[in-house]
Design an enzyme around this catalytic site. Structure first.
Site, mmCIF file in Angstrom:
data_model
loop_
_atom_site.group_PDB
_atom_site.id
_atom_site.type_symbol
_atom_site.label_atom_id
_atom_site.label_comp_id
_atom_site.label_asym_id
_atom_site.label_seq_id
_atom_site.Cartn_x
_atom_site.Cartn_y
_atom_site.Cartn_z
ATOM 1 N N SER A 105 0.841 -1.202 0.000
ATOM 2 C CA SER A 105 0.000 0.000 0.000
ATOM 3 C C SER A 105 0.871 1.245 0.000
ATOM 4 C CB SER A 105 -0.910 0.023 1.230
ATOM 5 O OG SER A 105 -1.549 1.276 1.373
ATOM 6 N N TYR A 137 -1.875 -0.273 10.517
ATOM 7 C CA TYR A 137 -1.928 -0.669 9.108
ATOM 8 C C TYR A 137 -0.668 -0.222 8.374
ATOM 9 C CZ TYR A 137 -3.774 -1.042 4.316
ATOM 10 O OH TYR A 137 -3.980 -1.357 2.996
#
Length: 698
Positions: free
Chosen positions: A576, A589
């Site tokens: 990501s 995250y």
């Protein structure tokens, strides 16, 4: 009254047939499809069917007889109007006037085109004259196991007479072509009133005035042969000389096969990468565990359709079923001499049988590999071809079983087999095959593939020719995803990437389904958007387990499979933008994604020597169609940016340089670029985010 059969399936449905009315072509196609649905009658691509109708000649407006017949390369089980050829019957028969003999066979195939009635015809096959020179309205040319057993038995002509008396004709082995059609015509002239003809070492011709009569005639002839063989088996009391090797239990066979398949795949792919298939059916085990295996297997198959798909003979492994396979290098040392010997013998076969104009020798590796006590492996360019090769060898086993029970099994002489395998017309057919897709002959495993980004990646892989093992934690979603693909394209296995045993089981499934793994895509994920204070240890551990531990275990066990195969591979990790760029409410995250990214670089450095490339795809803002944007994550990101959830797609599009909404398909394209285009790149990151300056890696 409907007749019952024991050895074939009666599939004719009166209502379906009635709905077709008097359309003889439609009825011929219906008959073809139900015959092809029973593998004991004919296998995929095997056999040929036809019918003759009266049509108006578009040039003279006169009534003419037209023969409709399965075209070249078709399959009767799936035959449609697009797969048949329509020819003027009289013109086809007039080719007898220009036929010059056996040496003229190849030229005759080209002349079939001068007989075309239907301009939308499929290319006529080599079997066309076999149907055209017989007078019957409906004709079946089939390859039933029972009939080929009769055809391949020693003293086949006498056996045919013993079973059917004067009601069946018999023609000795001859390569399919115009002359064989003449031989069928001659047999009928000499034996008027027969119901069919047995072709030595080859198959069966039967016929009827209507499609139904032809169908029933075919079933009845096959049933009679099957019953005759089973009675002979009962008289003998055992088949294939009895049992020599005991089978492992079913679970043990699967374990051995899964462990061995990547090694076999690597060896069988010395010239071209292959896809594998495994079967351990009762029919296979009875044969491969028998005393007669080593006598029968080297003889090869009898029917041309069989050995064209299975090669002239199988390779029998010299491994004990209880052998320890845990040391790949030690097992490889045992296997390599057998493969070398097989390749040498195939080369000798080619050199001894070739003609001045023979095509170049093809891949000398075995297609069928036998492991007594465990099962049978087959390898080919794709899953369907590997599976069909296995099915054809099962047909060959049934043929050997029947022929041995009747008298004694006989196979085609090597020269005859070579002349079929390296027939110039067969070579021309191979040359007409479409070019292979970029990812053909490759196997991918994709985590989190039941939906969102993972499903889009699987879709892209399949579209580019790969076989894919879909994994996901939710069984129902996974089953629904698998149903969106065609047979032989994918396999599905429930997998929890946080559980090592579950990952091991997923790789076993990949090995058993396709022979190994070439591409690993770790796409399984979740997102938790919380501040430092609100992030619990449960949140932290879950993110670390799914994203980081899952990636590590997928790479660790997948690389072991790739090393066994010996031809490298690809690992693609879906990370990501958040692993590079900092933002609020994202500590758990973002940290996990950063760990994924650096682990990928470390793996690229470690695995490069094994030709295993490791790359990263960094998406950002994949909201539409992405599973992680469902629920709390989307709400958390909307809150962090001070906007509504429904405004997130536009918000993320506006903040990237290209101002584009990023879709799961865009991420899939990034994965494909790493695998199908950038064949000399590893340790790289591809950003699929529309351009985020704060996430530029350089």
């Amino acid at each position: 009254m409907e007749k019952t059969f024991k050895y074939v399936d009666y599939l004719w449905e009166e209502k379906k047939a009635a709905d077709l009315g008097d359309d003889q072509v439609a009825l011929f196609l219906y008959r073809s499809n139900i015959l092809g649905a029973d593998l004991r009658i004919t296998n995929y691509g095997g056999g040929n069917t036809s019918c003759k109708t009266v049509e108006k000649d578009p040039l003279t407006n006169e009534d003419v007889e037209v023969m409709w017949v399965k075209g070249s390369g078709g399959d009767i089980g799936t035959l449609t109007r697009e797969g048949i050829a329509g020819l003027y019957t009289e013109r086809l028969r007039n080719l007898k006037n220009v036929y010059k003999g056996i040496e003229d066979e190849d030229r005759m195939v080209g002349l079939f085109n001068h007989c075309i009635y239907d301009l939308n015809s499929k290319a006529p096959s080599i079997d066309t004259p076999l149907h055209g020179l017989l007078p019957f309205k409906h004709i079946d040319h089939l390859h039933p196991d029972a009939l080929i057993a009769v055809a391949a038995a020693k003293d086949s002509e006498q056996v045919t007479k013993e079973i059917w008396g004067d009601t069946m004709g018999w023609v000795p082995w001859q390569r399919p072509g115009f002359d064989l059609g003449l031989q069928l015509e001659k047999c009928l002239e000499e034996n008027p009133g027969i119901r069919g003809i047995v072709l030595g070492s080859h198959g069966l011709f039967t016929w009827g005035d209507t499609s139904y009569e032809c169908y029933m005639n075919s079933l009845d002839v096959i049933e009679t042969a099957s019953e005759y063989i089973e009675n002979k088996v009962k008289e003998q009391g055992e088949v294939f000389g009895g049992k020599k090797t005991d089978s492992l239990p079913s679970s043990g066979r699967k374990e051995k096969a899964a462990e061995l398949l990547p090694l076999l795949r690597g060896l069988a792919s010395s010239e071209n990468r292959m896809i594998g298939h495994f079967t351990d059916s009762d029919t296979v085990l009875e044969y491969i565990n028998s005393n007669d295996l080593e006598r029968l297997a080297p003889m090869g198959t009898s029917c041309p359709d069989h050995f064209l798909r299975t090669k002239i003979q199988p390779l029998i492994l010299k491994l004990d079923p209880s052998e320890d396979l845990s040391d790949p290098e030690a097992v490889l040392k045992k296997l390599e001499p057998d493969f070398d010997q097989y390749r040498k013998e195939y080369k000798d076969y080619y050199e001894n049988c070739k003609h001045d104009n023979s095509p170049t020798m093809r891949d000398p590796n075995p297609v069928i590999i036998i492991y007594p006590g465990v099962g049978m492996f087959s390898f080919a360019k794709n899953k369907q071809t590997a599976r069909v090769a296995s099915e054809f060898y099962v047909n060959a086993i049934n043929v050997m079983r029947g022929a041995e029970a009747i008298t004694e099994y006989t196979s085609l002489p090597r020269q005859e087999a070579f002349d079929i395998e390296y027939w110039l017309l067969e070579e021309a057919k191979l040359q007409r095959m479409p070019a292979e897709q970029p990812l053909s002959r490759r196997v991918a495993i994709v985590t989190g593939a039941a939906g969102g980004i993972g499903k889009a990646i699987a879709d892209k892989m399949v579209a580019e020719g790969a076989n894919v093992v879909l994994t996901d934690i939710t069984k129902e979603s996974l089953e629904a995803a698998v149903k969106t693909y065609k047979k032989d394209q994918v396999s599905g296995v429930v997998c929890d990437v946080t559980d090592e045993a579950s990952i091991i089981a997923a790789y076993k499934e990949a090995n058993l389904a396709f022979g190994g793994v070439d591409i690993i895509v770790h796409s399984a994920g979740l997102a938790i958007s919380k501040s430092l204070e609100d992030t619990s240890m449960k949140d932290w551990n879950l993110l670390q387990d799914v994203l980081v531990k899952g990636q590590f275990l997928m790479a660790q066990h997948g690389a072991a499979v790739m090393k066994k195969q010996g031809f490298g591979g690809d690992i693609i990790n879906i990370a990501s933008k958040n692993g590079i760029a900092s933002g609020p409410n994202n500590v758990g995250y973002g940290t996990a994604k950063a760990a994924q990214q650096h682990m990928s670089r470390l793996l690229a450095a470690e695995l490069g020597g094994d030709k295993i490339k490791v790359n990263i795809v960094n998406p950002d803002g994949v909201i539409v169609g992405s599973k992680i944007w469902e629920g709390a994550w989307a709400e958390g990101r909307a809150k962090a940016h001070g906007i509504k959830v429904e405004d997130l797609p536009k918000h993320y599009a506006k903040r990237n340089l290209l101002q584009e909404i990023i879709l799961p398909e865009d991420v899939a394209n990034g994965v494909f670029a790493c695998i199908g285009v950038l064949d000399k790149s590893t340790g790289n990151t591809i950003n699929v985010d529309g351009g985020m300056a704060n996430a530029f890696v350089r």
